[in-house]
Write an enzyme that holds these catalytic residues in place. Structure first.
Site, short mmCIF file in Angstrom:
data_model
loop_
_atom_site.label_atom_id
_atom_site.label_comp_id
_atom_site.label_asym_id
_atom_site.label_seq_id
_atom_site.Cartn_x
_atom_site.Cartn_y
_atom_site.Cartn_z
N GLY A 1 34.04 10.20 3.19
CA GLY A 1 34.62 8.93 3.68
C GLY A 1 33.67 7.76 3.46
N CYS B 1 41.36 19.11 11.45
CA CYS B 1 40.45 18.07 11.94
C CYS B 1 40.55 17.95 13.45
CB CYS B 1 40.80 16.75 11.28
SG CYS B 1 42.55 16.38 11.40
N GLY C 1 39.61 13.42 4.87
CA GLY C 1 38.59 14.37 4.42
C GLY C 1 37.37 14.28 5.29
N SER C 2 36.25 14.65 4.73
CA SER C 2 35.02 14.72 5.53
C SER C 2 34.42 13.33 5.74
CB SER C 2 34.01 15.61 4.81
OG SER C 2 33.71 15.05 3.55
N THR C 3 33.61 13.23 6.76
CA THR C 3 32.96 11.95 7.07
C THR C 3 32.02 11.55 5.94
OG1 THR C 3 33.19 12.42 9.41
CG2 THR C 3 31.53 10.79 8.81
N GLU D 1 30.89 19.73 12.58
CA GLU D 1 32.22 20.27 12.36
C GLU D 1 32.11 21.54 11.52
OE1 GLU D 1 34.91 18.15 9.70
OE2 GLU D 1 36.48 18.37 11.20
N LYS E 1 45.83 11.96 -5.11
CA LYS E 1 45.02 13.08 -5.61
C LYS E 1 44.96 14.16 -4.55
CE LYS E 1 40.72 14.39 -5.47
NZ LYS E 1 40.91 15.85 -5.42
N GLU F 1 40.81 9.02 7.67
CA GLU F 1 41.06 10.08 8.67
C GLU F 1 39.99 11.14 8.41
OE1 GLU F 1 43.30 9.65 10.88
OE2 GLU F 1 44.50 8.06 9.97
P1 NAP Z 1 36.28 16.45 1.47
O1 NAP Z 1 35.28 17.28 0.78
O2 NAP Z 1 35.87 15.17 2.06
O3 NAP Z 1 37.47 16.25 0.43
C1 NAP Z 1 38.62 15.54 0.73
C2 NAP Z 1 39.20 14.98 -0.55
O4 NAP Z 1 38.30 14.02 -1.10
C3 NAP Z 1 39.42 16.02 -1.63
O5 NAP Z 1 40.59 15.67 -2.35
C4 NAP Z 1 38.18 15.85 -2.48
O6 NAP Z 1 38.34 16.31 -3.80
C5 NAP Z 1 38.02 14.35 -2.45
N1 NAP Z 1 36.69 13.85 -2.81
C6 NAP Z 1 35.51 14.53 -2.89
N2 NAP Z 1 34.53 13.71 -3.28
C7 NAP Z 1 35.06 12.48 -3.43
C8 NAP Z 1 34.55 11.21 -3.79
N3 NAP Z 1 33.26 11.03 -4.09
N4 NAP Z 1 35.40 10.15 -3.82
C9 NAP Z 1 36.69 10.30 -3.52
N5 NAP Z 1 37.24 11.48 -3.19
C10 NAP Z 1 36.44 12.56 -3.14
O7 NAP Z 1 36.95 17.23 2.66
P2 NAP Z 1 37.46 18.72 2.64
O8 NAP Z 1 36.29 19.60 2.84
O9 NAP Z 1 38.35 18.94 1.51
O10 NAP Z 1 38.37 18.71 3.96
C11 NAP Z 1 37.89 18.98 5.20
C12 NAP Z 1 37.55 17.70 5.95
O11 NAP Z 1 38.71 16.89 6.11
C13 NAP Z 1 37.08 17.98 7.34
O12 NAP Z 1 35.98 17.16 7.64
C14 NAP Z 1 38.26 17.57 8.20
O13 NAP Z 1 37.97 17.24 9.52
C15 NAP Z 1 38.80 16.44 7.45
N6 NAP Z 1 40.19 16.19 7.86
C16 NAP Z 1 40.48 15.08 8.61
C17 NAP Z 1 41.76 14.86 9.03
C18 NAP Z 1 42.13 13.66 9.85
O14 NAP Z 1 43.30 13.30 9.88
N7 NAP Z 1 41.20 13.02 10.54
C19 NAP Z 1 42.77 15.74 8.69
C20 NAP Z 1 42.43 16.88 7.95
C21 NAP Z 1 41.13 17.08 7.53
P3 NAP Z 1 37.99 17.85 -4.12
O15 NAP Z 1 39.16 18.61 -3.66
O16 NAP Z 1 37.83 17.93 -5.59
O17 NAP Z 1 36.73 18.17 -3.39
#
Ligand code: NAP
Ligand code: MG
Length: 487
Positions: free
Chosen positions: A230, A281, A225-227, A381, A172, A247
């Protein structure tokens, strides 16, 4: 441009008929309406993946690798179109998508294409009379949920090792940036990946993402994605005790010692925080500088930040594009007030650019803020072109500041003192450490974090372990060994 779900080797509409608009963050115009997967679509994708799994996992590993190598070639052959699509959908400057995102995506598929037939099991030295060998078996159907910050690259980071190891994939993409992963699906079909091996299901996180994390027939979920999300993924995975790989976020410490080469620091730190508009990230979001060099470094760092060319991502001269959504732009700018409330000083930026040509886009100027290590802006963050600066006197103080957040993803330091560098590297609470550089990443080197940055590793041999389970096989090779039964 493909805008439908990719299930069982074909592009198909969502059963509900619903779509999501994907926008261009340069002007918030609609680029495409993309099918939005719901639970029924994901069930179809899982059924296709399950059906494809026996043949795919039993195929000679070299043949799986060959398909990944072909895909890498196809990505290179279509590099210009992929770069343009990624820039349109995400706002990344075309010079970055063309020179970094697309080539790195190809390299990652190629690396794991080569890996497929080189990742071996082992023979364990046990007592005489027995042979014990360990094979690495694919996990099965794996779910992969990715964010919007590097959608194309993350498609390769997640899919390549999973496929090399013989798993089938349900991915996804983020709702904001679904287009490049669908373009990859199109290339996969072209180069001959069997139907069902990869399924791409754009949709809402709370619906499609959540359902993938819960699905009883998905054996593993890999999440970037976000903590906060996660944690939800971990909870949702409990039903069938999925393997989980996370991650998550980061708050990268970037420590500058008094003996550092300041030319390198200025360039490396600017790349560390401003590349991809800071939406990384592993961004170098906390500049932690020795008192004695702080004034000189800041003067030069601010001058560089002010010289960065902000503009339309499709203009080859643009060095910094818009953030990926208006909502996110507003969130990043809200941290300017958060900083001020706790006594922070905005040293540069802190607002949208004055350029009226960019007024409809999600732009933010490179922002540099003096803040205390415990302030919210130094702890949370921000995920934008937003860097905090604080100073230190002793190495101990620098270490305490560097390790003083809940995160532990990437951290860097600048020094010419070899002993100090290695000692500091050992003491940093971080999955990755950069010495006299920042944000170096390779398909061959483990990537991931500790603490609230998650667990598990991408890349290299480590990720192959994540996508396989060991099976220990015992063989009695000495027929005369009597059965042993303790009395
Ligand atoms: P996010 O809100 O956590 O979303 C990440 C993904 O999860 C999206 O596809 C999102 O869908 C989906 N999602 C949302 N709610 C969910 C749920 N309840 N169950 C399963 N999946 C769900 O993160 P973001 O704001 O898109 O991305 C930024 C974050 O990613 C930052 O915290 C960044 O540090 C982190 N990140 C980490 C790494 C690493 O390798 N450590 C790399 C890159 C980014 P939607 O698109 O519909 O919201
Ligand atoms: Mg978009």
């Amino acid at each position: 441009m493909q805008t439908q779900l990719f299930i069982n080797g074909r592009f198909v509409p969502a059963e509900s008929g619903e779509t999501l608009a994907s926008l261009n963050p340069h002007d918030n115009s609609v680029i495409a309406q993309v099918s939005m997967a719901g639970p029924a679509d994901i069930d179809r994708a899982v059924a296709a993946a399950k059906a494809a799994f026996p043949k795919w996992s039993n195929m000679a590993a070299m043949d799986r690798g060959r398909l990944l190598l072909k895909l890498a070639d196809a990505i290179e052959a279509n590099a210009d179109e992929l770069a343009r699509l990624e820039s349109l959908d995400t706002g990344h400057p075309i010079r970055d998508t063309r020179n970094l995102d697309v080539p790195r995506t190809a390299v990652t598929f190629r690396y794991f294409g080569g890996m497929a037939d080189k990742f071996e099991g082992s023979v364990v030295p046990v007592e005489a009379g027995f042979l014990n060998y360990v094979t690495r078996e694919p996990v099965g159907v794996v779910g992969q949920v990715v964010p919007w910050n590097f959608p194309l690259m993350f498609t390769s980071w997640k899919m390549a090792p999973a496929l090399a190891a013989g798993n089938c994939v349900i991915m996804k993409p983020a709702e904001l940036t679904p287009l490049s992963s669908l373009a990859i699906a199109e290339l996969m079909a072209e180069v001959g990946f069997p139907p069902g091996v990869v399924n791409i299901v754009p949709g809402l996180g709370q619906v499609a993402g959540q359902y993938i994390a819960e699905h009883p027939e998905i054996s593993k979920v890999a999440f970037t994605g976000s903590t906060a999300v996660g944690r939800k993924v971990v909870q949702a995975s409990a039903g069938n005790l999925k393997k989980v790989q996370l991650e998550l976020g980061g708050k990268g410490a970037n420590v500058v010692f008094a003996d550092a080469n300041l030319d390198a620091v200025v360039q490396g730190s600017a790349f560390g925080i401003f590349h991809n508009q800071g939406q990384a990230c592993i961004a170098a979001s906390r500049l932690i500088v020795h008192d004695s060099v702080a004034d000189e470094l800041l003067e030069r760092f601010i001058a560089l930040a002010r010289s960065i060319r902000i503009g339309d991502p499709l203009d080859p001269a643009t060095e910094m594009g818009p953030l990926t959504s208006r909502h996110h732009r507003d969130r990043v700018l809200s941290y300017v007030d958060v900083a001020r409330e706790q006594g922070g000083r905005i040293l540069s930026g802190g607002k949208a650019p004055d350029n009226t040509a960019l007024a409809n886009g999600c732009y933010v100027e490179p922002t540099i803020v003096a803040a205390k290590p415990g302030d919210r802006v130094s702890q949370e963050e921000v995920f934008g072109p937003f860097v905090t600066v604080s100073t230190f006197g002793s190495d101990e103080e620098a270490l305490a500041i560097a390790n003083g957040t809940e995160y532990g993803l990437g951290a860097g330091m600048w020094t010419r003192d070899l002993q100090r560098a290695h000692l500091f590297a050992r003491q940093l609470k971080s999955g990755m450490v950069w010495i006299n550089c920042y944000k170096r990443v390779s398909a061959a080197s483990p990537f991931g974090g500790v603490g609230s940055s998650g667990y598990g590793r991408e890349m290299g041999f480590e990720v192959m372990r994540e996508y396989t389970q060991p099976k220990s096989v015992w063989v009695n090779v000495d027929a005369d060994i009597p059965p042993y039964y303790p009395r």
